[in-house]
Design an enzyme around this catalytic site. Structure first.
Site, PDB file in Angstrom:
ATOM      1  N   LYS A   1       1.639  -2.835   6.624  1.00 56.93           N
ATOM      2  CA  LYS A   1       2.026  -3.166   5.442  1.00 56.93           C
ATOM      3  C   LYS A   1       3.727  -2.886   5.265  1.00 56.93           C
ATOM      4  O   LYS A   1       4.220  -3.704   4.439  1.00 56.93           O
ATOM      5  CB  LYS A   1       1.503  -2.264   4.420  1.00 56.93           C
ATOM      6  CG  LYS A   1      -0.065  -2.551   4.062  1.00 56.93           C
ATOM      7  CD  LYS A   1      -0.005  -4.075   3.403  1.00 56.93           C
ATOM      8  CE  LYS A   1      -1.508  -4.471   3.018  1.00 56.93           C
ATOM      9  NZ  LYS A   1      -1.780  -5.548   2.233  1.00 56.93           N
TER      10      LYS A   1
ATOM     11  N   TYR B   1      -2.405   0.195   9.906  1.00 58.75           N
ATOM     12  CA  TYR B   1      -2.531  -0.422   8.699  1.00 58.75           C
ATOM     13  C   TYR B   1      -1.275  -0.133   7.764  1.00 58.75           C
ATOM     14  O   TYR B   1      -0.580  -0.934   7.329  1.00 58.75           O
ATOM     15  CB  TYR B   1      -3.775   0.086   7.847  1.00 58.75           C
ATOM     16  CG  TYR B   1      -3.779  -0.321   6.254  1.00 58.75           C
ATOM     17  CD1 TYR B   1      -3.823  -1.581   6.058  1.00 58.75           C
ATOM     18  CD2 TYR B   1      -3.328   0.637   5.317  1.00 58.75           C
ATOM     19  CE1 TYR B   1      -3.905  -2.158   4.953  1.00 58.75           C
ATOM     20  CE2 TYR B   1      -3.550   0.138   3.872  1.00 58.75           C
ATOM     21  CZ  TYR B   1      -3.731  -1.104   3.725  1.00 58.75           C
ATOM     22  OH  TYR B   1      -3.727  -1.598   2.436  1.00 58.75           O
TER      23      TYR B   1
ATOM     24  N   SER C   1       0.859  -1.223   0.069  1.00 58.24           N
ATOM     25  CA  SER C   1      -0.036   0.039  -0.033  1.00 58.24           C
ATOM     26  C   SER C   1       0.728   1.305  -0.046  1.00 58.24           C
ATOM     27  O   SER C   1       2.102   1.269   0.698  1.00 58.24           O
ATOM     28  CB  SER C   1      -0.887   0.192   1.199  1.00 58.24           C
ATOM     29  OG  SER C   1      -1.481   1.064   1.350  1.00 58.24           O
TER      30      SER C   1
END
Length: 320
Positions: free
Chosen positions: A145, A141, A117
């Protein structure tokens, strides 16, 4: 030989599965259906319902289907919600990736394409993000990643794992009417729901230093994203040299106002968006360069903004 797609029953993963089939490759899917849909997986594709936290199950799938490589799409993908659910996010995205890599090492599968991402960059202080832009994730998040990329890097050093990671921002559109975005947090579904409910969609801030005052972002079509994953898998299988990470960016981006205008034009529903206050931490512009991916993965924007909206709208109307 086949390719395992983790999260292959989800919005992005299911498009990757279709792209693999179209390329003459044999996909196998594992998905716990926490956000995916069994109906998104073609009937002729082997499907295993289960978690990437289950190492024994993954190892069995890798062996029984003679998997030569993995496209790792599974994960908890909601950056905003991850702030309230950090432990869940790390379990799914970090522990899950570590378990997957352990099973791959056990079985001897040495190729992986990681669906990463652009959240690894956080809020970069640059108009155009490149692969060398400093990494400063601002949510669990994004952090998860980046840690996933580190895990691949370290396994590469330790075991010779061949890998690459694909970083991208906002994924929209539908490649087929039966595959669509069901996320309760993404912009396109939120706008469509508002229009179908007779409500005006909202723009968060229109006083940014951009041409029309609204935020500018990268939006890419999900089918284009899927093709990049397949190109990366083919390159790894052929032994072609790849970078450890690529940005899948448009190079110029579109504004939220432009998206709203396209929504009105494509749907035929005239509306005036509500203007709300800025959201804390929203930068005026985040756009990535896709030059390296274009060079190595035939990455390009094959769909216009109208194509993205029209395909998403058609799928949404097919599934009220």
């Amino acid at each position: 030989m086949s390719w395992l797609v983790t999260g292959g029953a989800g919005y992005i993963g299911s498009h990757v599965v279709v792209a693999l089939q179209d390329a003459g490759l044999a996909p196998v899917v594992i998905d716990d259906l926490s956000s995916g849909h069994r109906g998104f997986v073609p009937a002729d594709v082997p499907f295993v319902e289960g978690s990437i936290l289950d190492r024994a199950l993954i190892a069995d799938v890798l062996r029984s289907h003679e998997v030569e490589g993995v496209i790792h799409v599974a994960g908890y993908k909601y950056a905003g919600v991850s702030v309230q659910r950090p432990l869940h996010t790390y379990e799914q995205n970090v522990t899950g990736t570590a378990v997957l890599l352990g099973a791959m090492e056990e079985v001897g599968v040495s190729r992986i394409v990681f669906s990463s991402s652009a959240a690894v960059y956080g809020t970069p202080d640059t108009d155009l993000v490149t692969e060398d832009t400093p990494k400063a994730p601002q949510s669990p998040y994004g952090e998860s990643k980046l840690i996933g990329e580190w895990l691949l890097r370290d396994q590469g050093v330790a075991t010779g794992l061949v890998h690459t990671s694909l970083r991208y921002f906002n994924v929209v559109g539908s490649g087929r009417p039966d595959l669509y975005d069901t996320s309760p947090h993404n912009l396109f579904p939120l706008v469509f729901d508002a229009l179908l409910d007779g409500r005006a969609p909202r723009i968060n801030g229109d006083d940014y230093d951009t041409p029309d005052g609204t935020c500018v972002r990268d939006y890419i079509h999900v089918a284009d994203l899927a093709l990049a994953h397949v190109a990366a898998a083919r390159a790894l299988a052929a032994g072609s040299p790849l970078l450890h990470a690529y940005n899948l960016g448009s190079g110029d981006g579109v504004s939220v106002r432009q998206i709203m205008d396209a929504m009105a034009a494509v749907t035929g529903i005239a509306f005036t968006p509500e203007i709300g206050p800025r959201r804390p931490g929203d930068p005026a512009r985040i756009v990535a360069s896709g030059e390296l991916a274009a060079r190595d993965l035939d990455w390009r924007m094959r769909h216009s903004l109208d194509d993205m909206v029209a395909s998403a709208w058609s799928a949404r109307r097919a599934h009220p």
